[in-house]
Motif scaffolding. Structure first.
Motif, PDB file in Angstrom:
ATOM      1  N   LEU A 131       0.814  -1.220   0.000  1.00 49.16           N
ATOM      2  CA  LEU A 131       0.000   0.000   0.000  1.00 49.16           C
ATOM      3  C   LEU A 131       0.848   1.271   0.000  1.00 49.16           C
ATOM      4  N   GLY A 132       2.110   1.143   0.418  1.00 51.17           N
ATOM      5  CA  GLY A 132       2.937   2.322   0.635  1.00 51.17           C
ATOM      6  C   GLY A 132       3.041   3.245  -0.558  1.00 51.17           C
ATOM      7  N   GLY A 133       3.256   2.677  -1.754  1.00 44.21           N
ATOM      8  CA  GLY A 133       3.404   3.499  -2.946  1.00 44.21           C
ATOM      9  C   GLY A 133       2.153   4.288  -3.257  1.00 44.21           C
ATOM     10  N   ALA A 134       0.987   3.624  -3.231  1.00 45.60           N
ATOM     11  CA  ALA A 134      -0.272   4.301  -3.545  1.00 45.60           C
ATOM     12  C   ALA A 134      -0.594   5.383  -2.525  1.00 45.60           C
ATOM     13  N   VAL A 135      -0.304   5.113  -1.256  1.00 43.13           N
ATOM     14  CA  VAL A 135      -0.537   6.128  -0.223  1.00 43.13           C
ATOM     15  C   VAL A 135       0.377   7.319  -0.446  1.00 43.13           C
ATOM     16  N   ALA A 136       1.655   7.054  -0.710  1.00 45.18           N
ATOM     17  CA  ALA A 136       2.607   8.142  -0.965  1.00 45.18           C
ATOM     18  C   ALA A 136       2.183   8.976  -2.167  1.00 45.18           C
ATOM     19  N   HIS A 143       1.892  18.139   3.539  1.00 40.60           N
ATOM     20  CA  HIS A 143       3.129  18.521   4.236  1.00 40.60           C
ATOM     21  C   HIS A 143       4.210  18.931   3.244  1.00 40.60           C
ATOM     22  N   GLY A 144       3.798  19.498   2.113  1.00 41.50           N
ATOM     23  CA  GLY A 144       4.743  19.998   1.129  1.00 41.50           C
ATOM     24  C   GLY A 144       5.376  18.947   0.239  1.00 41.50           C
ATOM     25  N   LEU A 145       4.910  17.699   0.307  1.00 40.12           N
ATOM     26  CA  LEU A 145       5.482  16.640  -0.533  1.00 40.12           C
ATOM     27  C   LEU A 145       5.215  16.919  -2.006  1.00 40.12           C
ATOM     28  N   ARG A 146       6.270  16.800  -2.832  1.00 39.47           N
ATOM     29  CA  ARG A 146       6.120  17.076  -4.258  1.00 39.47           C
ATOM     30  C   ARG A 146       6.665  15.968  -5.152  1.00 39.47           C
ATOM     31  N   SER A 147       7.349  14.987  -4.570  1.00 37.66           N
ATOM     32  CA  SER A 147       7.958  13.955  -5.412  1.00 37.66           C
ATOM     33  C   SER A 147       8.262  12.697  -4.609  1.00 37.66           C
ATOM     34  N   LYS A 148       8.581  11.641  -5.331  1.00 39.89           N
ATOM     35  CA  LYS A 148       8.975  10.381  -4.713  1.00 39.89           C
ATOM     36  C   LYS A 148      10.213  10.567  -3.849  1.00 39.89           C
ATOM     37  N   ALA A 149      11.189  11.316  -4.367  1.00 37.69           N
ATOM     38  CA  ALA A 149      12.434  11.521  -3.629  1.00 37.69           C
ATOM     39  C   ALA A 149      12.180  12.191  -2.284  1.00 37.69           C
ATOM     40  N   GLU A 150      11.262  13.161  -2.261  1.00 37.24           N
ATOM     41  CA  GLU A 150      10.953  13.848  -1.004  1.00 37.24           C
ATOM     42  C   GLU A 150      10.258  12.914  -0.026  1.00 37.24           C
ATOM     43  N   PHE A 151       9.374  12.062  -0.545  1.00 32.56           N
ATOM     44  CA  PHE A 151       8.701  11.112   0.331  1.00 32.56           C
ATOM     45  C   PHE A 151       9.707  10.123   0.917  1.00 32.56           C
ATOM     46  N   VAL A 152      10.575   9.583   0.070  1.00 36.73           N
ATOM     47  CA  VAL A 152      11.583   8.621   0.536  1.00 36.73           C
ATOM     48  C   VAL A 152      12.482   9.264   1.586  1.00 36.73           C
ATOM     49  N   SER A 153      12.880  10.504   1.359  1.00 34.30           N
ATOM     50  CA  SER A 153      13.728  11.213   2.318  1.00 34.30           C
ATOM     51  C   SER A 153      13.026  11.360   3.664  1.00 34.30           C
ATOM     52  N   GLN A 154      11.731  11.687   3.616  1.00 34.91           N
ATOM     53  CA  GLN A 154      10.972  11.837   4.859  1.00 34.91           C
ATOM     54  C   GLN A 154      10.850  10.494   5.587  1.00 34.91           C
ATOM     55  N   GLU A 208      12.952   8.115   5.544  1.00 27.03           N
ATOM     56  CA  GLU A 208      14.251   7.697   6.073  1.00 27.03           C
ATOM     57  C   GLU A 208      14.679   8.520   7.281  1.00 27.03           C
ATOM     58  N   SER A 209      13.847   9.461   7.684  1.00 26.28           N
ATOM     59  CA  SER A 209      14.136  10.278   8.868  1.00 26.28           C
ATOM     60  C   SER A 209      13.854   9.478  10.138  1.00 26.28           C
ATOM     61  N   ASP A 210      14.081  10.081  11.282  1.00 28.68           N
ATOM     62  CA  ASP A 210      13.837   9.407  12.555  1.00 28.68           C
ATOM     63  C   ASP A 210      12.351   9.314  12.877  1.00 28.68           C
ATOM     64  N   ASN A 211      11.538  10.035  12.116  1.00 30.73           N
ATOM     65  CA  ASN A 211      10.100  10.061  12.392  1.00 30.73           C
ATOM     66  C   ASN A 211       9.301   9.908  11.100  1.00 30.73           C
ATOM     67  N   PRO A 212       9.305   8.699  10.484  1.00 34.79           N
ATOM     68  CA  PRO A 212       8.558   8.498   9.232  1.00 34.79           C
ATOM     69  C   PRO A 212       7.060   8.702   9.445  1.00 34.79           C
ATOM     70  N   PHE A 213       6.434   9.347   8.470  1.00 35.30           N
ATOM     71  CA  PHE A 213       5.001   9.626   8.566  1.00 35.30           C
ATOM     72  C   PHE A 213       4.178   8.359   8.337  1.00 35.30           C
TER      73      PHE A 213
END
Length: 345
Positions: free
Chosen positions: A298-303, A312-323, A325-330
């Motif tokens: 489900l992760g891809g479709a949700v993203a 939250h300002g998400l504009r691309s796959k790269a930004e989602f992946v970066s978020q 990989e943080s200490d607090n994934p959404f």
């Protein structure tokens, strides 16, 4: 302080070879409520003359003809999803709303306590049998580019096929960055031939799928409405977001209306999963989205749904992946061990 969570339940096609054994593996030694639930599911399956979930999940080898048989697959997906729901650490997470994709609506209904546990298992099996007996086919085609942003050209191609085969082909599911189309076998085959190939994978026919979420499921819907009376339905104990983006609240839900939607509209009309995610985050502003198993598909479709609305300002796959990989994934997928630990510990 508890974090708020939107819970999302997966639909068909999510229990595959990698998920074999995952249900038993996720039951801890002291998880009596989960083991009791699986025992109850197994008991109903035995009564129905079907292999139990424990037997299917415990097989040495994944066998497509066995595990993908409609009622078997539906039971495995429902059992895995509800078991994951029971495993959420309620000392750390406050579930503020629940939704699901396609068949995941039935799991969402169970999580929200809209049926007894016994009715849930029986209805899941029944709906799998009824809809599997329907005609037609279903396939999936991307609407986004490599950045997971909607591509107008791809969208136009899909709309062209919908117009070309109006009445025989329909939008079955709006699934993030993908269109799931369904209709007559002939229309699906012709549309798939007309759509340009992408990544040597799409358009992708979904094996064993009928024309779900289209008018071709009307007979299954009528049979289900007759077989499962409104008296078995009750208002949810937590808000639910359906395949239209409509919210079913605890104190104002009419069980008869929920019955009509679940076995009527939900079966025969487009399921807008993207809209459900949009409404979920905008109306409930959760700290996290928790994706129940099986798997983490489900992760891809949700993203992609979040990127489409710029959440939250998400504009691309790269930004989602970066978020992520943080200490607090959404988004927390319980099918991924490291994220599961954040939800259950």
């Amino acid at each position: 302080m508890k974090k708020t969570a939107l819970v999302v339940c997966p639909g068909r096609g999510t229990y595959n070879k990698p998920e074999l054994g995952s249900i038993s593996a996720n039951i801890g030694e002291d998880d009596s409520k989960i083991s009791n639930f699986i025992n109850q599911v197994d008991s109903v399956r035995r009564e129905l003359g079907r292999p139990t979930v424990s037997e299917l999940d415990g097989m040495d080898l994944y066998k497509s003809r066995v595990h993908q048989a409609p009622a078997n697959a539906a039971s495995l997906i429902y059992a895995a999803g509800y078991a994951d729901y029971l495993a959420i650490n309620r000392d750390h997470y406050d579930v503020v709303a629940i939704t699901g994709n396609s068949m995941g609506w039935y799991t969402a209904m169970a999580c929200a306590d809209c049926w007894t546990a016994d009715t849930s298992m029986r209805l899941v099996n029944s709906m799998a049998d009824l809809t599997a007996g329907g005609a037609g086919a279903q396939f999936i085609y991307p609407l986004v580019n490599q950045d997971w942003v909607i591509d107008p050209t791809l969208l136009a191609r899909v709309n062209e096929q919908l117009e070309r085969f109006a009445g025989d082909l329909a939008m079955s599911i709006r699934y993030g960055g993908y269109a799931v189309l369904a209709g007559t076998t002939e229309a699906c085959e012709a549309a798939m031939q007309a759509l340009p190939s992408i990544d040597d994978r799409f358009p992708l026919l979904l094996p064993g799928h009928a024309a779900f979420h289209t008018a071709m499921m009307s007979d299954a819907s009528h049979e289900a409405l007759a077989r499962w009376p409104a008296a078995l339905f009750r208002a949810p104990n937590v808000p639910m977001i359906d395949g239209r983006g409509h919210i079913w609240h605890q104190r104002v839900t009419n069980p008869s209306a929920l019955h009509q939607y679940t076995l009527g509209h939900q079966v025969t009309q487009t399921y807008d999963f993207s809209k459900a995610i949009e409404v979920g985050v905008k109306e409930f502003a959760p700290d996290h989205i928790i994706l129940l198993g099986p798997g983490s598909g489900l992760g891809g479709a949700v993203a992609q749904s979040l990127i489409e609305i710029g959440w939250h300002g998400l504009r691309s796959k790269a930004e989602f992946v970066s978020q992520q990989e943080s200490d607090n994934p959404f988004v927390l997928a319980m099918g991924l061990p490291e994220q599961r630990a954040l939800v259950t510990s």
